[in-house]
Design an enzyme around this catalytic site. Structure first.
Site, mmCIF file in Angstrom:
data_model
loop_
_atom_site.group_PDB
_atom_site.id
_atom_site.type_symbol
_atom_site.label_atom_id
_atom_site.label_comp_id
_atom_site.label_asym_id
_atom_site.label_seq_id
_atom_site.Cartn_x
_atom_site.Cartn_y
_atom_site.Cartn_z
ATOM 1 C CB THR A 47 66.632 60.251 98.488
ATOM 2 O OG1 THR A 47 67.354 60.874 99.537
ATOM 3 C CG2 THR A 47 66.862 58.774 98.534
ATOM 4 C CE LYS B 231 74.681 62.288 101.188
ATOM 5 N NZ LYS B 231 74.335 62.703 102.573
ATOM 6 C CG ASP C 262 75.364 61.069 105.255
ATOM 7 O OD1 ASP C 262 76.023 60.707 104.260
ATOM 8 O OD2 ASP C 262 74.180 61.459 105.191
ATOM 9 N NE ARG D 203 64.418 67.224 106.233
ATOM 10 C CZ ARG D 203 64.577 67.573 104.964
ATOM 11 N NH1 ARG D 203 64.439 68.833 104.619
ATOM 12 N NH2 ARG D 203 64.885 66.671 104.046
ATOM 13 C CG ASP E 151 89.271 65.670 97.330
ATOM 14 O OD1 ASP E 151 90.137 65.710 96.422
ATOM 15 O OD2 ASP E 151 89.026 66.628 98.070
ATOM 16 C CE LYS F 85 71.900 60.778 107.735
ATOM 17 N NZ LYS F 85 72.584 61.959 107.182
HETATM 18 O O1 C5P Z 1 65.205 64.785 107.180
HETATM 19 P P1 C5P Z 1 65.355 63.626 106.247
HETATM 20 O O2 C5P Z 1 64.720 62.351 106.782
HETATM 21 O O3 C5P Z 1 64.948 63.955 104.839
HETATM 22 O O4 C5P Z 1 66.925 63.360 106.257
HETATM 23 C C1 C5P Z 1 67.525 62.447 105.398
HETATM 24 C C2 C5P Z 1 68.983 62.368 105.738
HETATM 25 O O5 C5P Z 1 69.592 61.424 104.877
HETATM 26 C C3 C5P Z 1 69.738 63.674 105.560
HETATM 27 O O6 C5P Z 1 70.673 63.728 106.632
HETATM 28 C C4 C5P Z 1 70.434 63.544 104.234
HETATM 29 O O7 C5P Z 1 71.676 64.199 104.217
HETATM 30 C C5 C5P Z 1 70.649 62.040 104.139
HETATM 31 N N1 C5P Z 1 70.712 61.485 102.780
HETATM 32 C C6 C5P Z 1 69.702 61.619 101.839
HETATM 33 N N2 C5P Z 1 69.823 61.071 100.589
HETATM 34 C C7 C5P Z 1 70.912 60.360 100.271
HETATM 35 C C8 C5P Z 1 71.935 60.199 101.209
HETATM 36 C C9 C5P Z 1 71.797 60.755 102.473
HETATM 37 O O8 C5P Z 1 68.666 62.246 102.158
HETATM 38 N N3 C5P Z 1 70.985 59.764 99.082
#
Ligand code: C5P
Length: 232
Positions: free
Chosen positions: A132, A70, A68, A212, A73, A41
């Site tokens: 999230t 997002k 990703d 992460r 526009d 991603k």
């Molecule tokens: O590090 P972590 O597991 O929290 O990363 C989650 C990834 O998912 C990030 O790249 C974030 O931009 C993406 N994301 C998210 N919530 C969403 C859509 C995408 O955390 N609703």
């Protein structure tokens, strides 16, 4: 659990969030963890730093690429950006569902057109329902955004584990893509509605996004093995 024990099917349902600002670092992570993840991603940070060449780099390394960005526009702008991204060979692209069905529809059409022109398979357009990290979204908003995704003919939605059942009830054929995943009891960072990968799969999620929990660990391979041990 070793990487050899991750089935091809499971690996194709695990997306590694490469949230770094450098293509060399992204490639290092991607190569180190390729035994676990079949999808890479590329988010706003990496795309801003490295641009379209990073997509091809990850495809060359055997990944399906999830861009990703997002998008949100006016329809014409989203259509044209999605067309460019569709021609890069991406497999997934996100747009914000709050932008509404007309914008999502323009993105779906642009993405399909870009891929067609380049002779590539149609990528999956995904509508982000509720971030999230957002603990305060009103309950009715999920249904509204899933409905917008369906009207626009998106292939799927991005939602929290807790929202998968409702999304599937509204639209059983939509792919559900779930971020915010952590091992039980570990730090959730800025994710307000975290869950474990096993909970996400049990809820019916099709694609799990993991960042992460693995990339910030001192031993990333061990963290991936541990996090994914309960699956299979
Ligand atoms: O590090 P972590 O597991 O929290 O990363 C989650 C990834 O998912 C990030 O790249 C974030 O931009 C993406 N994301 C998210 N919530 C969403 C859509 C995408 O955390 N609703």
């Amino acid at each position: 659990m070793t990487t050899a024990e991750i089935s091809t099917d499971l690996r194709s349902r695990l997306a590694l969030a490469l949230d770094v600002d450098d293509a060399v670092e992204a490639q290092r992570l991607a190569r180190e963890l390729s035994g676990f993840f079949g999808v890479a991603k590329v988010g706003l940070e990496l795309f801003s730093a490295a641009g379209p060449p990073v997509v091809q780099m990850l495809i060359d390394d055997g990944y399906r690429v999830f861009v990703d960005l997002k998008l949100a526009d006016i329809p014409n702008t989203v259509r044209r950006a999605a067309r460019v991204l569709g021609a890069l060979g991406v497999s997934y692209l996100t747009m914000h569902a709050f932008a509404g069905p007309a914008v999502l529809r323009a993105g779906v059409e642009g993405l399909t057109e870009g891929a067609d022109r380049a002779g590539l398979p149609t990528p999956a357009a995904l509508a982000v329902t509720v971030l999230t990290s957002d603990a305060d979204a009103p309950p009715h908003i999920l249904a509204k955004r899933v409905t917008a995704a369906v009207e626009a003919r998106c292939a799927g939605v991005v939602c929290a584990t807790a929202d998968v059942a409702e999304a599937k009830e509204i639209a059983p054929r939509l792919l559900t893509v779930v971020p915010g995943l952590r091992a039980a009891g570990s730090p959730v960072h800025d994710q307000a509605r975290a869950a474990t990968p096993a909970e996400a799969l049990a809820a019916g999620a099709d694609l799990l996004v993991i960042g992460r929990a693995v990339t910030a660990a001192p031993d990333r391979t061990a963290a991936a093995s541990q996090l994914l041990a309960s699956l299979s």
